[in-house]
Design a protein around this motif. Structure first.
Motif, PDB file in Angstrom:
ATOM      1  N   GLU A   1       0.824  -1.214   0.000  1.00 34.40           N
ATOM      2  CA  GLU A   1       0.000   0.000   0.000  1.00 34.40           C
ATOM      3  C   GLU A   1       0.856   1.260   0.000  1.00 34.40           C
ATOM      4  O   GLU A   1       2.053   1.230   0.309  1.00 34.40           O
ATOM      5  CB  GLU A   1      -0.937  -0.003   1.210  1.00 34.40           C
ATOM      6  CG  GLU A   1      -0.294   0.406   2.526  1.00 34.40           C
ATOM      7  CD  GLU A   1       0.588  -0.671   3.147  1.00 34.40           C
ATOM      8  OE1 GLU A   1       1.316  -0.354   4.104  1.00 34.40           O
ATOM      9  OE2 GLU A   1       0.555  -1.823   2.688  1.00 34.40           O
ATOM     10  N   ARG A   2       0.182   2.340  -0.355  1.00 34.91           N
ATOM     11  CA  ARG A   2       0.767   3.687  -0.287  1.00 34.91           C
ATOM     12  C   ARG A   2      -0.205   4.572   0.491  1.00 34.91           C
ATOM     13  O   ARG A   2      -1.411   4.485   0.289  1.00 34.91           O
ATOM     14  CB  ARG A   2       0.972   4.266  -1.690  1.00 34.91           C
ATOM     15  CG  ARG A   2       1.863   3.441  -2.591  1.00 34.91           C
ATOM     16  CD  ARG A   2       2.059   4.111  -3.946  1.00 34.91           C
ATOM     17  NE  ARG A   2       0.919   3.992  -4.823  1.00 34.91           N
ATOM     18  CZ  ARG A   2       0.835   3.153  -5.856  1.00 34.91           C
ATOM     19  NH1 ARG A   2       1.825   2.320  -6.118  1.00 34.91           N
ATOM     20  NH2 ARG A   2      -0.242   3.132  -6.625  1.00 34.91           N
TER      21      ARG A   2
ATOM     22  N   GLU B   1       3.470  11.350  -0.973  1.00 39.00           N
ATOM     23  CA  GLU B   1       3.002   9.976  -0.781  1.00 39.00           C
ATOM     24  C   GLU B   1       4.100   9.173  -0.090  1.00 39.00           C
ATOM     25  O   GLU B   1       5.286   9.495  -0.216  1.00 39.00           O
ATOM     26  CB  GLU B   1       2.671   9.309  -2.120  1.00 39.00           C
ATOM     27  CG  GLU B   1       1.642  10.055  -2.947  1.00 39.00           C
ATOM     28  CD  GLU B   1       2.238  10.991  -3.980  1.00 39.00           C
ATOM     29  OE1 GLU B   1       1.465  11.641  -4.714  1.00 39.00           O
ATOM     30  OE2 GLU B   1       3.481  11.075  -4.064  1.00 39.00           O
TER      31      GLU B   1
ATOM     32  N   ALA C   1       5.261   4.947   1.229  1.00 37.39           N
ATOM     33  CA  ALA C   1       5.009   3.509   1.267  1.00 37.39           C
ATOM     34  C   ALA C   1       6.082   2.859   2.141  1.00 37.39           C
ATOM     35  O   ALA C   1       7.247   3.245   2.059  1.00 37.39           O
ATOM     36  CB  ALA C   1       5.047   2.924  -0.143  1.00 37.39           C
ATOM     37  N   PRO C   2       5.692   1.901   2.975  1.00 38.18           N
ATOM     38  CA  PRO C   2       4.313   1.492   3.227  1.00 38.18           C
ATOM     39  C   PRO C   2       3.580   2.549   4.055  1.00 38.18           C
ATOM     40  O   PRO C   2       4.190   3.514   4.518  1.00 38.18           O
ATOM     41  CB  PRO C   2       4.486   0.202   4.022  1.00 38.18           C
ATOM     42  CG  PRO C   2       5.790   0.391   4.754  1.00 38.18           C
ATOM     43  CD  PRO C   2       6.667   1.159   3.811  1.00 38.18           C
TER      44      PRO C   2
ATOM     45  N   THR D   1       6.396   2.501  -4.400  1.00 31.44           N
ATOM     46  CA  THR D   1       6.187   1.050  -4.364  1.00 31.44           C
ATOM     47  C   THR D   1       7.392   0.332  -4.947  1.00 31.44           C
ATOM     48  O   THR D   1       7.824  -0.710  -4.430  1.00 31.44           O
ATOM     49  CB  THR D   1       4.909   0.690  -5.152  1.00 31.44           C
ATOM     50  OG1 THR D   1       3.790   1.279  -4.500  1.00 31.44           O
ATOM     51  CG2 THR D   1       4.716  -0.816  -5.235  1.00 31.44           C
TER      52      THR D   1
END
Length: 676
Positions: A226-227, A240, A242-243, A300
């Protein structure tokens, strides 16, 4: 595997795809418009085909031209990138008709997820949890409003064909509903040619968590974790990671399985992203599925060690997925910050201009930069104003965040306004560091991020003042060395006066507050130091002893015995000081020697930037009230409403709906009402 592919996109995503294709030994074909004839992606590709005029509707969005370019060059497949034609079912069909592989999902999947309303119906049947809302066929104002009234405010209006925050509005009360619906429908029609809307309950403290899924043509499906994309402005993502933080393994698995279920419900193939709202109690709800690669896919890639573009190419070539779910694992933590040409201090208004200076952090195993521009390139009005994506990785969130703030402090862009300082302040503020994050983060911490709260600036003001003094002295010494008389007194910057103290005086402004500063050079034995006095409104605020040394972009400073370091960015009369608690911006106020120009008493309202006039809401002779919307402009995929600065009268309107407008052009003649 394909021997040649065409990339039906531009900018950083086109460059990103070209890099992987070259690594795999695949030839690439770029396409370009008038504005992009010298763009980086054109030079990186093996071939390039001209499509047409700068507006995307005349070039990148013309399906026949893109297909013709692929046929002309013998490209066996087309990668659509993201945006433009990436989720266009007609384009997918056109590729199939010409026996060209579309590097993306089948047309049925695009059509199923192309409408947010239809997507929610499909997910409801597949038992994927949904946010309460209305996504029916009856699009009358009264029906949509009744649904909003019944579920209670706030609600979120969304274009069913939308994406990227376009055609989306938060409505906080019944009184705001009609205006919000009209604006959302208008923006949706302009962006997607479809103004069909849905309305859903707006969760007040949710997180935006999305799952990266991949499916091949052999019934294999995996999720690559997931992000967290909660930090957004204008419903568009800013940073953003991740994770996702605070994500228990059990919840991660549940969301991953739900994402795969969503993909399998529509017979998905290729890369896709299933977006969820994650509530504070751990419950999650399906938002939408993006049937393409996402802008934030690099985070990711960094935590999984996988090249997602390579996965796309292999799946499109009918190969099986490179890894099974059991073979995938998370390594470390990654952040992505989107660097935009925009004015964060002016409601994130997009900016245009020439990238006169572009210096990036050094790329390494910890720092990656995805971009489609070079120094000297123009940020035009025709396309999204993103300059680059700065992606960092380290073994945990704390270390990765340190990498991010350091890299942001090393980014240098002149010639166009950017959001770099805003990103630095956001990433370094304590709520973000402490993972106190939801989708309302920027609004909630606005004063903290923009440094609008009162600050003592006890160290930052002396640093800025001393930097100015030392940099001027260094510049004078350099000029002296280059002159025919290096010892001329005209090269001196010591403020020497006969029988007087060596005192420099200057004014620095921060957050529209002016500070008067006196810097007196002192000597103690063989050492020299500076006594810096800071006043505001004729009141002495502080006096400090200070020593300093400039080393490139860094300054070593000792203030009252406290030795520290700061990163400095200096552009003309603007000085930015990057510290652990944020970036502090100062303006050097130069002496006003007067001007022969008459004061401008014109009561006109001007365009904030180049764009298109969407709607004119007033007419000549009309009385208006303060903050009343007057005209709506569209620029760089965003709508901007120009409002009345005060009560007054519209004397004349200079543009009609549909007209192209230059930045700075006078839009309306306006007379302010007299105060009785």
């Amino acid at each position: 595997m394909f021997s040649k592919i065409l990339i039906a996109n531009r900018g950083e995503i086109a460059c990103r795809i070209i890099k992987t294709a070259k690594k795999m030994g695949i030839s690439t074909v770029a396409v370009y418009s008038d504005a992009d004839k010298d763009a980086l992606h054109v030079h990186m590709a093996d071939e390039a085909i001209y499509l047409g005029a700068s507006p995307s509707r005349e070039s990148y969005l013309v399906i026949d031209k893109v297909i013709a370019a692929a046929k002309l060059t013998g490209a066996q497949a087309i990668h659509p990138g993201y945006g433009f034609l990436s989720e266009n079912a007609d384009f997918c069909k056109a590729c199939a008709q010409e026996n060209i592989t579309f590097i993306g999902p089948p047309v049925g999947a695009i059509e199923a997820m192309g409408s947010k309303s239809a997507a929610k119906s499909i997910m409801e049947k597949a038992n994927v949890p949904l946010v309460p809302g209305y996504h029916g066929d009856d699009q009358s104002h009264d029906v949509i409003k009744a649904a909003a009234d019944s579920m209670g405010y706030p609600v979120l209006l969304k274009a069913t064909a939308g994406g990227g925050g376009k055609g989306m509005r938060q409505v906080w009360s019944e009184a705001e509903f009609s205006q919000g619906l009209e604006a959302a429908k208008r923006e949706a029609k302009s962006s997607f040619g479809d103004d069909t809307m849905l309305v859903e309950k707006y969760l007040t403290q949710p997180r935006h968590v999305e799952i990266q899924v991949f499916c091949d043509n052999h019934n294999n499906a995996v999720y690559l974790f997931e992000r967290d994309c909660s930090v957004q402005r204008r419903h568009q993502k800013v940073i953003e990671e991740a994770p996702a933080f605070k994500m228990p393994d059990e919840l991660r698995a549940k969301m991953g399985e739900a994402a795969i279920k969503s993909a399998q419900a529509i017979g998905y193939q290729g890369a896709g992203t299933v977006e969820f709202l994650l509530d504070v109690d751990g419950s999650f709800y399906f938002m939408e599925m993006n049937t393409r690669l996402q802008v934030e896919h690099p985070v990711t890639e960094l935590i999984t060690g996988q090249d997602l573009v390579e996965w796309q190419l292999r799946v499109a070539a009918n190969e099986t997925l490179p890894k099974t779910q059991q073979q995938l694992s998370i390594h470390g933590h990654a952040f992505e910050a989107r660097i935009y040409a925009e004015d964060a201090d002016n409601d994130f208004l997009p900016a245009t201009g020439k990238l006169a200076l572009l210096q990036t952090p050094v790329e390494s195993e910890h720092v990656r930069i995805d971009t489609g521009v070079r120094q000297g390139d123009e940020v035009s009005v025709y396309y999204d104003p993103m300059i680059a994506k700065l992606i960092v990785w380290d073994e945990n969130r704390e270390k990765a965040l340190q990498r991010l703030t350091k890299a942001l402090s090393e980014y240098r862009i002149n010639g166009v306004t950017t959001n770099i300082d805003f990103l630095y302040n956001l990433a370094s503020c304590q709520p973000f560091v402490q993972e106190d994050i939801d989708t309302g983060f920027i609004e909630k911490h606005n004063d903290l991020i923009f440094h609008q709260n009162s600050q003592t600036l006890a160290n930052e003001l002396p640093i800025a003042a001393l930097y100015l003094l030392l940099s001027n002295a260094n510049e004078a010494q350099l000029k002296a060395k280059q002159s025919s008389d290096p010892y001329s007194p005209w090269h001196s910057t010591s403020a020497w006066r006969l029988n007087e103290a060596h005192v420099h005086q200057l004014i620095l402004a921060h957050n529209e507050q002016n500070y008067d500063i006196e810097i007196e050079q002192k000597h103690q034995g063989s050492d020299s130091y500076y006594l810096i006095s800071i006043s505001q409104d004729n009141q002495l605020m502080q006096t400090v002893d200070c020593q300093g040394e400039i080393k490139g972009e860094h300054m070593i400073v000792n203030i009252d015995g406290h030795r520290s370091q700061a990163t400095i960015a200096h552009d003309e009369n603007k000085i930015n000081i990057y510290r652990a608690n944020g970036v502090f911006s100062f303006k050097h106020i130069l002496p006003d020697y007067g001007s022969n120009e008459a004061n401008d008493s014109n009561g006109g309202l001007t365009a904030p930037m180049n764009g298109t006039m969407v709607s004119v809401l007033v007419k000549a002779g009309e009385k208006v009230s303060k903050d009343q919307p007057l005209v709506i402009m569209e620029a760089m995929k965003m709508e901007h409403t120009i409002k009345a600065p005060s009560d007054g009268m519209i004397d004349e309107v200079f543009f009609n709906a549909g007209d192209m407008v230059d930045g700075g052009a006078e839009l309306l003649a306006f007379t302010e009402a007299e105060v009785s």
